[in-house]
Design a protein around this motif. Sequence first.
Motif, PDB file in Angstrom:
ATOM      1  N   GLN A 141      -6.767  -0.751 -13.022  1.00 57.92           N
ATOM      2  CA  GLN A 141      -6.200  -0.967 -14.358  1.00 57.92           C
ATOM      3  C   GLN A 141      -4.735  -0.522 -14.404  1.00 57.92           C
ATOM      4  O   GLN A 141      -3.872  -1.236 -14.924  1.00 57.92           O
ATOM      5  CB  GLN A 141      -7.025  -0.209 -15.408  1.00 57.92           C
ATOM      6  CG  GLN A 141      -6.657  -0.574 -16.834  1.00 57.92           C
ATOM      7  CD  GLN A 141      -7.628   0.034 -17.852  1.00 57.92           C
ATOM      8  OE1 GLN A 141      -8.654   0.610 -17.491  1.00 57.92           O
ATOM      9  NE2 GLN A 141      -7.300  -0.079 -19.120  1.00 57.92           N
ATOM     10  N   GLU A 142      -4.472   0.615 -13.826  1.00 57.89           N
ATOM     11  CA  GLU A 142      -3.099   1.148 -13.802  1.00 57.89           C
ATOM     12  C   GLU A 142      -2.189   0.275 -12.942  1.00 57.89           C
ATOM     13  O   GLU A 142      -1.044  -0.021 -13.309  1.00 57.89           O
ATOM     14  CB  GLU A 142      -3.142   2.578 -13.240  1.00 57.89           C
ATOM     15  CG  GLU A 142      -1.789   3.229 -13.056  1.00 57.89           C
ATOM     16  CD  GLU A 142      -1.897   4.541 -12.305  1.00 57.89           C
ATOM     17  OE1 GLU A 142      -0.867   4.982 -11.766  1.00 57.89           O
ATOM     18  OE2 GLU A 142      -3.008   5.113 -12.237  1.00 57.89           O
ATOM     19  N   ILE A 143      -2.689  -0.186 -11.803  1.00 54.12           N
ATOM     20  CA  ILE A 143      -1.896  -1.023 -10.900  1.00 54.12           C
ATOM     21  C   ILE A 143      -1.586  -2.369 -11.553  1.00 54.12           C
ATOM     22  O   ILE A 143      -0.435  -2.826 -11.553  1.00 54.12           O
ATOM     23  CB  ILE A 143      -2.639  -1.225  -9.558  1.00 54.12           C
ATOM     24  CG1 ILE A 143      -2.636   0.084  -8.746  1.00 54.12           C
ATOM     25  CG2 ILE A 143      -2.006  -2.353  -8.741  1.00 54.12           C
ATOM     26  CD1 ILE A 143      -3.524   0.071  -7.516  1.00 54.12           C
ATOM     27  N   PRO A 169     -10.661  -0.816  -1.095  1.00 50.44           N
ATOM     28  CA  PRO A 169     -11.562   0.078  -1.835  1.00 50.44           C
ATOM     29  C   PRO A 169     -10.911   1.384  -2.279  1.00 50.44           C
ATOM     30  O   PRO A 169     -11.209   1.898  -3.362  1.00 50.44           O
ATOM     31  CB  PRO A 169     -12.694   0.332  -0.836  1.00 50.44           C
ATOM     32  CG  PRO A 169     -12.672  -0.844   0.072  1.00 50.44           C
ATOM     33  CD  PRO A 169     -11.248  -1.273   0.175  1.00 50.44           C
ATOM     34  N   TYR A 170     -10.001   1.919  -1.476  1.00 52.35           N
ATOM     35  CA  TYR A 170      -9.386   3.201  -1.811  1.00 52.35           C
ATOM     36  C   TYR A 170      -8.374   3.101  -2.952  1.00 52.35           C
ATOM     37  O   TYR A 170      -7.851   4.106  -3.410  1.00 52.35           O
ATOM     38  CB  TYR A 170      -8.758   3.865  -0.576  1.00 52.35           C
ATOM     39  CG  TYR A 170      -8.063   2.932   0.388  1.00 52.35           C
ATOM     40  CD1 TYR A 170      -6.713   2.615   0.252  1.00 52.35           C
ATOM     41  CD2 TYR A 170      -8.758   2.382   1.458  1.00 52.35           C
ATOM     42  CE1 TYR A 170      -6.077   1.769   1.139  1.00 52.35           C
ATOM     43  CE2 TYR A 170      -8.125   1.520   2.362  1.00 52.35           C
ATOM     44  CZ  TYR A 170      -6.794   1.225   2.196  1.00 52.35           C
ATOM     45  OH  TYR A 170      -6.172   0.388   3.088  1.00 52.35           O
ATOM     46  N   PHE A 171      -8.077   1.864  -3.425  1.00 53.94           N
ATOM     47  CA  PHE A 171      -7.228   1.690  -4.596  1.00 53.94           C
ATOM     48  C   PHE A 171      -7.998   1.141  -5.800  1.00 53.94           C
ATOM     49  O   PHE A 171      -7.432   1.006  -6.886  1.00 53.94           O
ATOM     50  CB  PHE A 171      -6.067   0.723  -4.293  1.00 53.94           C
ATOM     51  CG  PHE A 171      -4.998   1.297  -3.410  1.00 53.94           C
ATOM     52  CD1 PHE A 171      -4.440   2.533  -3.682  1.00 53.94           C
ATOM     53  CD2 PHE A 171      -4.546   0.592  -2.302  1.00 53.94           C
ATOM     54  CE1 PHE A 171      -3.449   3.063  -2.871  1.00 53.94           C
ATOM     55  CE2 PHE A 171      -3.555   1.110  -1.482  1.00 53.94           C
ATOM     56  CZ  PHE A 171      -3.004   2.351  -1.767  1.00 53.94           C
ATOM     57  N   GLU A 172      -9.260   0.824  -5.628  1.00 50.15           N
ATOM     58  CA  GLU A 172     -10.006   0.129  -6.676  1.00 50.15           C
ATOM     59  C   GLU A 172     -10.083   0.930  -7.974  1.00 50.15           C
ATOM     60  O   GLU A 172     -10.020   0.367  -9.070  1.00 50.15           O
ATOM     61  CB  GLU A 172     -11.415  -0.216  -6.178  1.00 50.15           C
ATOM     62  CG  GLU A 172     -12.153  -1.233  -7.022  1.00 50.15           C
ATOM     63  CD  GLU A 172     -11.416  -2.556  -7.183  1.00 50.15           C
ATOM     64  OE1 GLU A 172     -11.218  -2.967  -8.350  1.00 50.15           O
ATOM     65  OE2 GLU A 172     -11.033  -3.170  -6.173  1.00 50.15           O
ATOM     66  N   GLN A 173     -10.210   2.242  -7.882  1.00 49.76           N
ATOM     67  CA  GLN A 173     -10.296   3.065  -9.097  1.00 49.76           C
ATOM     68  C   GLN A 173      -8.989   3.043  -9.893  1.00 49.76           C
ATOM     69  O   GLN A 173      -8.976   3.357 -11.085  1.00 49.76           O
ATOM     70  CB  GLN A 173     -10.669   4.509  -8.737  1.00 49.76           C
ATOM     71  CG  GLN A 173     -12.123   4.671  -8.305  1.00 49.76           C
ATOM     72  CD  GLN A 173     -12.498   6.132  -8.133  1.00 49.76           C
ATOM     73  OE1 GLN A 173     -11.658   6.981  -7.820  1.00 49.76           O
ATOM     74  NE2 GLN A 173     -13.774   6.448  -8.345  1.00 49.76           N
ATOM     75  N   GLN A 174      -7.898   2.647  -9.241  1.00 47.72           N
ATOM     76  CA  GLN A 174      -6.599   2.593  -9.916  1.00 47.72           C
ATOM     77  C   GLN A 174      -6.274   1.177 -10.398  1.00 47.72           C
ATOM     78  O   GLN A 174      -5.141   0.908 -10.820  1.00 47.72           O
ATOM     79  CB  GLN A 174      -5.500   3.056  -8.965  1.00 47.72           C
ATOM     80  CG  GLN A 174      -5.678   4.450  -8.389  1.00 47.72           C
ATOM     81  CD  GLN A 174      -4.665   4.730  -7.295  1.00 47.72           C
ATOM     82  OE1 GLN A 174      -3.477   4.461  -7.438  1.00 47.72           O
ATOM     83  NE2 GLN A 174      -5.129   5.251  -6.167  1.00 47.72           N
ATOM     84  N   GLN A 192       0.806  -1.217   0.000  1.00 52.67           N
ATOM     85  CA  GLN A 192       0.000   0.000   0.000  1.00 52.67           C
ATOM     86  C   GLN A 192       0.842   1.271   0.000  1.00 52.67           C
ATOM     87  O   GLN A 192       0.333   2.347  -0.293  1.00 52.67           O
ATOM     88  CB  GLN A 192      -0.974  -0.020   1.187  1.00 52.67           C
ATOM     89  CG  GLN A 192      -2.011  -1.130   1.045  1.00 52.67           C
ATOM     90  CD  GLN A 192      -3.086  -1.093   2.117  1.00 52.67           C
ATOM     91  OE1 GLN A 192      -3.379  -0.038   2.692  1.00 52.67           O
ATOM     92  NE2 GLN A 192      -3.694  -2.231   2.391  1.00 52.67           N
ATOM     93  N   ASP A 193       2.130   1.135   0.292  1.00 51.04           N
ATOM     94  CA  ASP A 193       3.026   2.291   0.218  1.00 51.04           C
ATOM     95  C   ASP A 193       3.738   2.380  -1.129  1.00 51.04           C
ATOM     96  O   ASP A 193       4.399   3.376  -1.422  1.00 51.04           O
ATOM     97  CB  ASP A 193       4.061   2.232   1.349  1.00 51.04           C
ATOM     98  CG  ASP A 193       3.404   2.296   2.720  1.00 51.04           C
ATOM     99  OD1 ASP A 193       2.456   3.079   2.871  1.00 51.04           O
ATOM    100  OD2 ASP A 193       3.821   1.546   3.614  1.00 51.04           O
ATOM    101  N   ASP A 194       3.614   1.325  -1.941  1.00 51.09           N
ATOM    102  CA  ASP A 194       4.182   1.303  -3.291  1.00 51.09           C
ATOM    103  C   ASP A 194       3.383   0.283  -4.095  1.00 51.09           C
ATOM    104  O   ASP A 194       3.717  -0.904  -4.126  1.00 51.09           O
ATOM    105  CB  ASP A 194       5.664   0.916  -3.257  1.00 51.09           C
ATOM    106  CG  ASP A 194       6.283   0.841  -4.659  1.00 51.09           C
ATOM    107  OD1 ASP A 194       5.565   1.117  -5.643  1.00 51.09           O
ATOM    108  OD2 ASP A 194       7.474   0.491  -4.754  1.00 51.09           O
ATOM    109  N   THR A 195       2.329   0.723  -4.738  1.00 53.90           N
ATOM    110  CA  THR A 195       1.389  -0.192  -5.388  1.00 53.90           C
ATOM    111  C   THR A 195       1.943  -0.847  -6.651  1.00 53.90           C
ATOM    112  O   THR A 195       1.236  -1.602  -7.319  1.00 53.90           O
ATOM    113  CB  THR A 195       0.073   0.533  -5.726  1.00 53.90           C
ATOM    114  OG1 THR A 195       0.368   1.646  -6.595  1.00 53.90           O
ATOM    115  CG2 THR A 195      -0.620   1.030  -4.475  1.00 53.90           C
ATOM    116  N   SER A 196       3.210  -0.589  -6.981  1.00 59.37           N
ATOM    117  CA  SER A 196       3.806  -1.228  -8.157  1.00 59.37           C
ATOM    118  C   SER A 196       4.342  -2.618  -7.831  1.00 59.37           C
ATOM    119  O   SER A 196       4.819  -3.317  -8.719  1.00 59.37           O
ATOM    120  CB  SER A 196       4.938  -0.363  -8.725  1.00 59.37           C
ATOM    121  OG  SER A 196       6.042  -0.335  -7.826  1.00 59.37           O
ATOM    122  N   VAL A 197       4.286  -3.028  -6.544  1.00 62.13           N
ATOM    123  CA  VAL A 197       4.816  -4.330  -6.154  1.00 62.13           C
ATOM    124  C   VAL A 197       3.773  -5.127  -5.384  1.00 62.13           C
ATOM    125  O   VAL A 197       2.913  -4.579  -4.701  1.00 62.13           O
ATOM    126  CB  VAL A 197       6.114  -4.203  -5.322  1.00 62.13           C
ATOM    127  CG1 VAL A 197       7.189  -3.496  -6.122  1.00 62.13           C
ATOM    128  CG2 VAL A 197       5.867  -3.474  -4.010  1.00 62.13           C
TER     129      VAL A 197
END
Length: 325
Positions: free
Chosen positions: A312-314, A305-310, A41-46
């Motif tokens: 596709q990007e994630i 939920p607070y990352f759900e809109q992202q 959650q501090d770096d959603t690329s991993v």
Amino acid sequence: MMVKPLLGIHHVSALTANAKENFHFYTKILGLRLVKKTVNQDDTSVYHLFYADERGNPGTDLTFFEIPHAGKTYPGTNSITATSLRVRDNKALQYWKNRFNQFHVDHDEISLESGRSTLSFRDAEGQRLILVSDEGNEGVSGGKPWDRSPVSPENGVIGLGPVHLTVSRPERTIKVLTDVMGFREKTGYTKEKDNKLVRVFETGEGGTGAEVHVIEEDKVGRERPGRGSVHHVAFRVEDEEELTKWVELLNTKHLPNSGFVERYYFKSLYFREPNGILFELATDGPGFEGDEDFEHLGEKLALPPYFEQQRQEIEARLIPLNTKE
């Protein structure tokens, strides 16, 4: 500020450079269940992968952040130098020794430490792990192995055991453990391998699921973390109300901390003890079944939920990881 005693170890989080191989080792060889495939959650690329008992009960989670280009770990002091995993009895350790031989897992011989039979081993990245027998153990109860694990239930891992901290100035770590966090000292022991004295501290009901083992080492430098190292250890707090009291207590003690942090699967608080090891306090709930049902835990990429809109990007930044096999 009056707080209740910490309940035991909540989870341990470590680093891996290869999520696919990590998933294979911890599920197919160690027999843990992947209860959540999510992101840091501090770096959603991993990825952040959670392995545990059948449903991720508190005290059973061993988690990994995938850092694809992580370098090797240079072991040293002021670090978490071993994570223990509990099994039901001494007989299970012989099963594991045979299994490690079968799968060519690097391991030591079964030995006696702190009055318990143990078996030290390493994964392919050098993660330092110890199987510890719960035979005769009294204290925090273990979890329940997943019935679809490749490891038989009577031999399966039932949770996290003692966490080993190696520090250059133990009195500083011990002061925080006892004066701030409410741990109490038990009888220590001497390690068979290197003759080092280990001081043992426990919290809550005590036992293998609630211990921290502190080892002094002042002849080597600070550990340089990489793949195969541990990032932090988390301790169990009953609920959000109790966690808020801990935030107030740390502020009263002038210990720099993160304050309250929402992690969705639990609520958290982070701080470093004086030797620099990262501690987390985490609530027992709400758990891992808020966004996936029990039967399908860990099969898809779960996002709070607070990352759900992202999403596709994630997902575009992550290397696909099939966890349905």
